[in-house]
Every structure is written in C-alpha cells, then in structure tokens.
Scaffold this active site. Sequence first.
Site, PDB file in Angstrom:
ATOM      1  N   GLN A   1      -9.867  14.044 124.771  1.00  0.00           N
ATOM      2  CA  GLN A   1      -9.371  14.197 123.393  1.00  0.00           C
ATOM      3  C   GLN A   1     -10.399  13.776 122.349  1.00  0.00           C
ATOM      4  O   GLN A   1     -10.265  14.125 121.171  1.00  0.00           O
ATOM      5  CB  GLN A   1      -8.102  13.363 123.192  1.00  0.00           C
ATOM      6  CG  GLN A   1      -6.918  13.898 123.977  1.00  0.00           C
ATOM      7  CD  GLN A   1      -5.681  13.088 123.676  1.00  0.00           C
ATOM      8  OE1 GLN A   1      -5.435  12.080 124.304  1.00  0.00           O
ATOM      9  NE2 GLN A   1      -4.917  13.513 122.678  1.00  0.00           N
TER      10      GLN A   1
ATOM     11  N   HIS B   1       1.187  12.239 131.021  1.00  0.00           N
ATOM     12  CA  HIS B   1       0.591  12.960 129.880  1.00  0.00           C
ATOM     13  C   HIS B   1      -0.927  12.777 129.868  1.00  0.00           C
ATOM     14  O   HIS B   1      -1.681  13.760 129.715  1.00  0.00           O
ATOM     15  CB  HIS B   1       1.229  12.429 128.584  1.00  0.00           C
ATOM     16  CG  HIS B   1       0.744  13.078 127.326  1.00  0.00           C
ATOM     17  ND1 HIS B   1       1.544  13.876 126.539  1.00  0.00           N
ATOM     18  CD2 HIS B   1      -0.467  13.045 126.710  1.00  0.00           C
ATOM     19  CE1 HIS B   1       0.835  14.304 125.492  1.00  0.00           C
ATOM     20  NE2 HIS B   1      -0.384  13.814 125.572  1.00  0.00           N
ATOM     21  N   GLU B   2      -1.390  11.530 130.039  1.00  0.00           N
ATOM     22  CA  GLU B   2      -2.836  11.267 129.968  1.00  0.00           C
ATOM     23  C   GLU B   2      -3.573  11.833 131.186  1.00  0.00           C
ATOM     24  O   GLU B   2      -4.673  12.370 131.056  1.00  0.00           O
ATOM     25  CB  GLU B   2      -3.118   9.761 129.811  1.00  0.00           C
ATOM     26  CG  GLU B   2      -2.504   9.117 128.571  1.00  0.00           C
ATOM     27  CD  GLU B   2      -2.688   9.894 127.275  1.00  0.00           C
ATOM     28  OE1 GLU B   2      -3.722  10.570 127.102  1.00  0.00           O
ATOM     29  OE2 GLU B   2      -1.777   9.835 126.430  1.00  0.00           O
TER      30      GLU B   2
ATOM     31  N   CYS C   1       1.501  14.852 120.887  1.00  0.00           N
ATOM     32  CA  CYS C   1       0.141  14.613 121.359  1.00  0.00           C
ATOM     33  C   CYS C   1      -0.770  14.511 120.144  1.00  0.00           C
ATOM     34  O   CYS C   1      -0.653  15.331 119.225  1.00  0.00           O
ATOM     35  CB  CYS C   1      -0.306  15.774 122.257  1.00  0.00           C
ATOM     36  SG  CYS C   1      -1.996  15.618 122.844  1.00  0.00           S
ATOM     37  N   LEU C   2      -1.666  13.538 120.145  1.00  0.00           N
ATOM     38  CA  LEU C   2      -2.585  13.367 119.005  1.00  0.00           C
ATOM     39  C   LEU C   2      -3.485  14.587 118.823  1.00  0.00           C
ATOM     40  O   LEU C   2      -4.020  14.804 117.739  1.00  0.00           O
ATOM     41  CB  LEU C   2      -3.433  12.101 119.189  1.00  0.00           C
ATOM     42  CG  LEU C   2      -2.656  10.774 119.213  1.00  0.00           C
ATOM     43  CD1 LEU C   2      -3.605   9.615 119.486  1.00  0.00           C
ATOM     44  CD2 LEU C   2      -1.904  10.550 117.915  1.00  0.00           C
TER      45      LEU C   2
ATOM     46  N   HIS D   1      -4.172  15.382 130.687  1.00  0.00           N
ATOM     47  CA  HIS D   1      -5.338  15.631 129.834  1.00  0.00           C
ATOM     48  C   HIS D   1      -6.627  15.670 130.659  1.00  0.00           C
ATOM     49  O   HIS D   1      -7.536  16.459 130.370  1.00  0.00           O
ATOM     50  CB  HIS D   1      -5.496  14.530 128.777  1.00  0.00           C
ATOM     51  CG  HIS D   1      -4.743  14.771 127.501  1.00  0.00           C
ATOM     52  ND1 HIS D   1      -4.913  15.897 126.729  1.00  0.00           N
ATOM     53  CD2 HIS D   1      -3.838  14.010 126.844  1.00  0.00           C
ATOM     54  CE1 HIS D   1      -4.133  15.818 125.660  1.00  0.00           C
ATOM     55  NE2 HIS D   1      -3.469  14.686 125.705  1.00  0.00           N
TER      56      HIS D   1
HETATM   57 NI    NI Z   1      -2.028  13.987 124.367  1.00  0.00          NI
END
Ligand code: NI
Length: 157
Positions: free
Chosen positions: A52, A132-133, A90-91, A136
């Site tokens: 990210q 979630h991470e 999500c950022l 990614h």
């Molecule tokens: Ni995210």
Amino acid sequence: MAILPICHYPDDSVLRQKAKRVSSIDSSIQRLINDMVETMQQANGVGLAAPQIGVSLRLAVLQMPGEEPMAIINPQFVKRSGEQEVTEGCLSIPGYFGQIKRSASVVVKGLDSEGKAIRIKASGLMAEALEHEIDHLNGILYIDHIESQDELHEVEA
Ligand code: NI
C-alpha cells in the site's frame, strides 16, 4: 519517522502484485515498519501492508483499538475457521466500504519486527484485519470478495 504516501486503487500496480518475502530484518526494514506505523495511525487505520505504500514486501503493521501497534513479517496462515460477515474499508480505496465474509478466527505465524518467530491466534476484528493485510501481500483487495455491487457503498459526506 515519516508519513508515507498511500497508493490508491486502481492507479498503482504494486497493489496487484504478489509481494516478495523479506529476506533479512535489518535497520532499513525497522525504519520502514516505524514509518508504516506512523502512516497507519495518521490515517486512522487498523492495518497497513507494505504494497500500500509501494513496497512489494511481505510485511504489514496492525493496531487494534486501545492496543499497541505490531508488525508481522512473512505471515502465513496456520489455520482459518468459521465465518463472519464484516463491513470493511481500505486505506487504498478511500470513500468506500463493503460487506464481505471473512474467517471468524485465524492462526497466523510469522516474524516480529525483531525477527523473532511469532504465532497469533485471533478472532473478530483482528482475524479480519490479518486476512485483509495478508490479502494485500498477495495482490488481493477486499473488493475482490464482494459478491455483488449492491454490497459496495460510498461513504456519505
Ligand atoms: Ni487495505
């Protein structure tokens, strides 16, 4: 420490790459972890994965409400069980949230910021955040788990 720019879907291909394993935990990785923690906190996130911020490495930071931040390096699932329906954001996808299904509980192993082996048993929000991470790190975003567009919503201003 420094606040790092967060990559936003769909304009950065690093978000869609399978990240590489961290081969050695040196001072540059520790600096990256510190910067990622600061970036996550400034964005009010509960987790942030290295892709990210444009770094294709298997590394994420997490911080549950009221708890200390932590890092996990080269995480792997040992076990995933049950199912929970969650509302996730999500950022890297600002302004949206969606309803998806996650495992109710997980066991994850990996290394901490010192390179020590750790094993995390989690349920609820922490299990959701770990899935979630780790997604990614494999180029997967939560929107990939959405079954229909009706389950993706725009945050009202
Ligand atoms: Ni995210």
